[in-house]
Scaffold this motif. Structure first.
Motif, short mmCIF file in Angstrom:
data_model
loop_
_atom_site.label_atom_id
_atom_site.label_comp_id
_atom_site.label_asym_id
_atom_site.label_seq_id
_atom_site.Cartn_x
_atom_site.Cartn_y
_atom_site.Cartn_z
N ARG A 84 0.91 -1.27 -0.05
CA ARG A 84 -0.10 -0.01 0.03
C ARG A 84 0.89 1.19 0.03
O ARG A 84 1.41 1.62 0.87
CB ARG A 84 -1.00 0.03 1.22
CG ARG A 84 -1.94 1.20 1.42
CD ARG A 84 -2.52 1.47 0.00
NE ARG A 84 -3.54 0.40 -0.29
CZ ARG A 84 -4.00 0.13 -1.33
NH1 ARG A 84 -4.14 0.92 -2.37
NH2 ARG A 84 -4.89 -0.64 -1.61
N TRP A 85 0.98 1.72 -1.10
CA TRP A 85 2.10 2.87 -1.40
C TRP A 85 1.37 4.29 -1.30
O TRP A 85 0.16 4.24 -2.01
CB TRP A 85 2.93 2.85 -2.73
CG TRP A 85 3.80 3.82 -2.86
CD1 TRP A 85 5.15 3.73 -2.55
CD2 TRP A 85 3.64 4.92 -3.52
NE1 TRP A 85 5.77 4.90 -2.73
CE2 TRP A 85 4.95 5.53 -3.52
CE3 TRP A 85 2.74 5.56 -4.34
CZ2 TRP A 85 5.05 6.88 -4.25
CZ3 TRP A 85 2.70 6.78 -4.76
CH2 TRP A 85 4.13 7.36 -4.77
N LEU A 86 1.87 5.19 -0.86
CA LEU A 86 1.44 6.47 -0.59
C LEU A 86 2.48 7.42 -1.21
O LEU A 86 3.62 7.14 -0.64
CB LEU A 86 0.85 6.84 0.89
CG LEU A 86 -0.43 6.21 1.15
CD1 LEU A 86 -0.88 6.40 2.89
CD2 LEU A 86 -1.59 6.59 0.44
N GLY A 87 2.09 8.35 -1.71
CA GLY A 87 3.14 9.45 -2.17
C GLY A 87 3.51 10.55 -1.24
O GLY A 87 4.46 11.39 -1.63
N SER A 88 2.68 10.64 -0.36
CA SER A 88 2.77 11.85 0.82
C SER A 88 2.34 11.41 1.93
O SER A 88 1.46 10.35 2.13
CB SER A 88 2.35 13.12 0.07
OG SER A 88 2.41 14.04 0.99
N ASP A 89 2.59 12.02 2.96
CA ASP A 89 1.99 11.82 4.32
C ASP A 89 0.48 12.06 4.33
O ASP A 89 0.24 12.83 3.55
CB ASP A 89 2.56 12.53 5.55
CG ASP A 89 4.08 12.04 5.55
OD1 ASP A 89 4.38 10.87 5.52
OD2 ASP A 89 5.07 12.87 6.05
N LEU A 90 -0.16 11.33 5.10
CA LEU A 90 -1.56 11.48 5.40
C LEU A 90 -1.76 12.86 6.36
O LEU A 90 -1.09 13.06 7.32
CB LEU A 90 -2.24 10.26 6.08
CG LEU A 90 -2.42 9.22 5.26
CD1 LEU A 90 -3.04 7.86 5.93
CD2 LEU A 90 -3.16 9.29 3.85
N PRO A 91 -2.74 13.49 5.84
CA PRO A 91 -3.24 14.83 6.93
C PRO A 91 -3.82 14.20 8.03
O PRO A 91 -4.48 13.04 8.25
CB PRO A 91 -4.27 15.51 6.27
CG PRO A 91 -4.72 14.60 4.94
CD PRO A 91 -3.48 13.76 4.60
N ARG A 92 -3.30 14.78 9.30
CA ARG A 92 -4.04 14.43 10.49
C ARG A 92 -5.15 14.17 10.80
O ARG A 92 -6.18 14.95 10.05
CB ARG A 92 -3.33 15.06 11.79
CG ARG A 92 -3.80 14.60 13.10
CD ARG A 92 -3.22 15.45 14.19
NE ARG A 92 -3.53 14.90 15.50
CZ ARG A 92 -2.89 13.99 16.07
NH1 ARG A 92 -1.85 13.59 15.46
NH2 ARG A 92 -3.37 13.75 17.32
N GLY A 93 -6.07 12.92 10.93
CA GLY A 93 -7.56 12.66 11.26
C GLY A 93 -7.94 12.16 10.00
O GLY A 93 -9.35 11.93 10.11
N TYR A 94 -7.33 11.78 8.79
CA TYR A 94 -7.80 11.32 7.62
C TYR A 94 -7.07 10.18 7.19
O TYR A 94 -5.87 9.79 7.75
CB TYR A 94 -7.79 12.32 6.47
CG TYR A 94 -8.67 13.77 7.01
CD1 TYR A 94 -10.15 13.50 6.75
CD2 TYR A 94 -7.76 14.71 7.47
CE1 TYR A 94 -10.66 14.67 7.12
CE2 TYR A 94 -8.82 15.97 7.75
CZ TYR A 94 -10.05 15.76 7.54
OH TYR A 94 -11.12 16.91 7.95
N SER A 95 -7.86 9.38 6.36
CA SER A 95 -7.08 8.00 5.88
C SER A 95 -7.20 8.09 4.37
O SER A 95 -7.70 8.67 3.78
CB SER A 95 -7.84 7.07 6.66
OG SER A 95 -9.14 6.89 6.25
N ASP A 96 -6.36 6.89 3.85
CA ASP A 96 -6.54 6.46 2.40
C ASP A 96 -7.87 5.92 2.03
O ASP A 96 -7.80 4.76 2.85
CB ASP A 96 -5.24 5.70 2.04
CG ASP A 96 -5.18 5.33 0.66
OD1 ASP A 96 -6.03 5.67 -0.13
OD2 ASP A 96 -4.19 4.78 0.26
N VAL A 97 -8.74 6.34 1.51
CA VAL A 97 -10.03 5.65 1.01
C VAL A 97 -10.13 5.12 -0.30
O VAL A 97 -11.02 5.13 -0.75
CB VAL A 97 -11.13 6.60 1.46
CG1 VAL A 97 -11.21 6.88 2.79
CG2 VAL A 97 -11.29 7.93 0.65
#
Length: 331
Positions: free
Chosen positions: A128-141
Motif C-alpha cells: 500500500r504505497w502513498l506518495g505523501s504523508d496523510l493529513p492528521r485525522g484522515y485516511s486513504d480511502v
C-alpha cells in the motif's frame, strides 16, 4: 497467541477507543459463515500486531451489542472497522482477507515507525504505497473506488489503463527505470493519446468525504528520453457526483466543483507526487469524481499520471437494518 478481547459492554468498548491509539474491531455473529471463515486470519493478525495501548484487537458480537453496531452503521457481516484516536479510520466490509491484512499492516507500520510525521518511504508497507504523508485525522480511502466502473478517455491504449492509477504497489518509475533511461515493461501508468487532455471517471462503492488528492506523475526528463517525454498535469478540473464520464466538450460547459492549478513547487522531488487539498466542504457526500486534466506543464503533446490516491473519510453510515452475510468479495 491471540490477544483479541471479546467486548461485553458498550462502556468497555468506549474505554478501549479512549485508551488505545488504534482499535481494530471485528463485527460478527455466531451464525455468519464468512465470519467464521476469516476468524483464523483475524486471530493471527491480532497475535502478530497487537501493541499495548497502541493497537488493540476486539470482537463485537452484533447480536449482543446492537447499540454499538447501530452507532457505527454495521449492516453486513463481517465488518471490520479500525478506529484511530476514537474516530473511524478505515473499514472493510466482508470477508476480504487481502484488504483486512493491508489495513492492519498499514496501522502497525504507522505505530512502529512513529506516526505520520516521519519519512514518506515508510508508506510503502504491505503493498500500500502513498506518495505523501496523510493529513492528521484522515485516511486513504482509495479502496472505496469501484474499479469495475472506472472510465478513462483519451488514454494511450499501449500503456496502462485506469486501473493502473489505483494499484497499491510503488510506481515502477521509482525503482530505477527513470535513472537508467530504460522504460519499464510494467506500463503501470497512464498517458494521454491524441493531445494533452485526459478525462477520468471514478465511482465509489460507498459515500466518501474527500479531503485531499495525491497525484503522482513521473515523466522522464528530456535528457533521458529518445522521444519527446510527456508532461505533468497543470490544470485539473474536478466534478463531483456525476453519473458517468463527461465528454471533453461537455466539461467545457459545466462549472467544475473545483479547479486546480499545479505549479512546479507542488511536486515532491523524491516521490513525484503533488498533494492537492480540496475545498472539503464541497466534497462531503461524494459518490463519484470526474477528474479532467485540461493541460500539462509545458508545450508537449502528452500528459502522464502514475498513481492517484483519494484521502478523506468514509461518509455517513446507514441505520442498522437486517444484517446480511457478506462473502469473500464484500458485495
Amino acid at each position: 497467541m491471540s490477544k483479541t478481547i471479546q467486548i461485553g459492554t458498550k462502556g468497555q468498548f468506549d474505554g478501549f477507543l479512549k485508551s488505545s491509539k488504534f482499535v481494530v474491531a471485528d463485527f460478527y455473529a455466531d451464525w455468519c459463515g464468512p465470519c467464521k471463515a476469516i476468524n483464523p486470519l483475524y486471530e493471527q493478525l491480532s497475535a502478530q500486531f497487537s501493541r499495548a495501548g497502541k493497537v488493540t484487537f476486539v470482537k463485537v458480537d452484533t447480536e449482543k451489542q446492537q447499540e454499538i453496531s447501530l452507532k457505527y452503521g454495521v449492516t453486513a457481516l463481517p465488518t471490520f472497522i479500525i478506529f484511530r484516536e476514537n474516530q473511524v479510520h478505515a473499514s472493510c466490509r466482508g470477508a476480504d482477507a487481502q484488504k483486512l491484512s493491508e489495513m492492519v499492516k498499514k496501522v502497525a507500520a504507522e505505530v512502529d515507525l512513529g506516526g505520520p510525521g516521519g519519512n514518506v518511504e515508510r508508506s510503502h508497507v504491505g503493498s500500500r504505497w502513498l506518495g505523501s504523508d496523510l493529513p492528521r485525522g484522515y485516511s486513504d480511502v482509495t479502496d472505496e473506488v469501484d474499479i469495475q466502473g472506472l472510465d478513462l478517455l483519451n488514454a494511450n491504449s499501449v500503456l496502462g489503463g485506469a486501473r493502473a492509477l489505483f494499484e497499491g504497489d510503488r510506481p515502477s518509475a521509482l525503482d530505477g527505470e527513470e535513472s537508467t533511461g530504460v522504460e519499464s515493461s510494467k506500463n503501470d501508468w497512464v498517458e494521454s493519446d491524441t493531445d494533452e487532455q485526459l478525462m477520468l471517471f471514478v465511482p465509489f462503492r460507498a459515500t466518501v468525504k474527500v479531503h485531499t488528492l495525491q497525484i503522482t506523475s513521473l515523466p522522464r526528463s528530456l535528457s533521458q528520453s529518445q522521444v519527446e517525454p510527456p508532461m505533468r498535469p497543470r490544470t485539473i478540473q474536478l466534478y463531483s457526483n456525476r453519473s458517468h464520464v463527461l465528454g471533453f466538450e461537455e466539461a467545457e460547459d459545466i462549472p467544475p466543483t473545483q479547479k486546480i492549478t499545479l505549479e512546479t513547487a507542488d511536486w515532491d522531488q523524491k516521490t513525484g507526487t503533488a498533494k492537492v487539498d480540496l475545498r472539503f466542504v464541497k466534497f462531503q457526500n461524494v459518490t463519484s469524481l470526474v477528474l479532467f486534466v485540461v493541460d500539462g506543464d509545458g508545450d508537449r503533446d502528452a500528459v502522464r499520471i502514475d498513481r492517484l490516491r483519494i484521502i478523506g473519510e468514509t461518509g455517513e453510515k446507514r441505520e442498522l437494518g437486517k444484517l446480511e452475510k457478506v462473502g469473500d468479495n464484500g458485495d
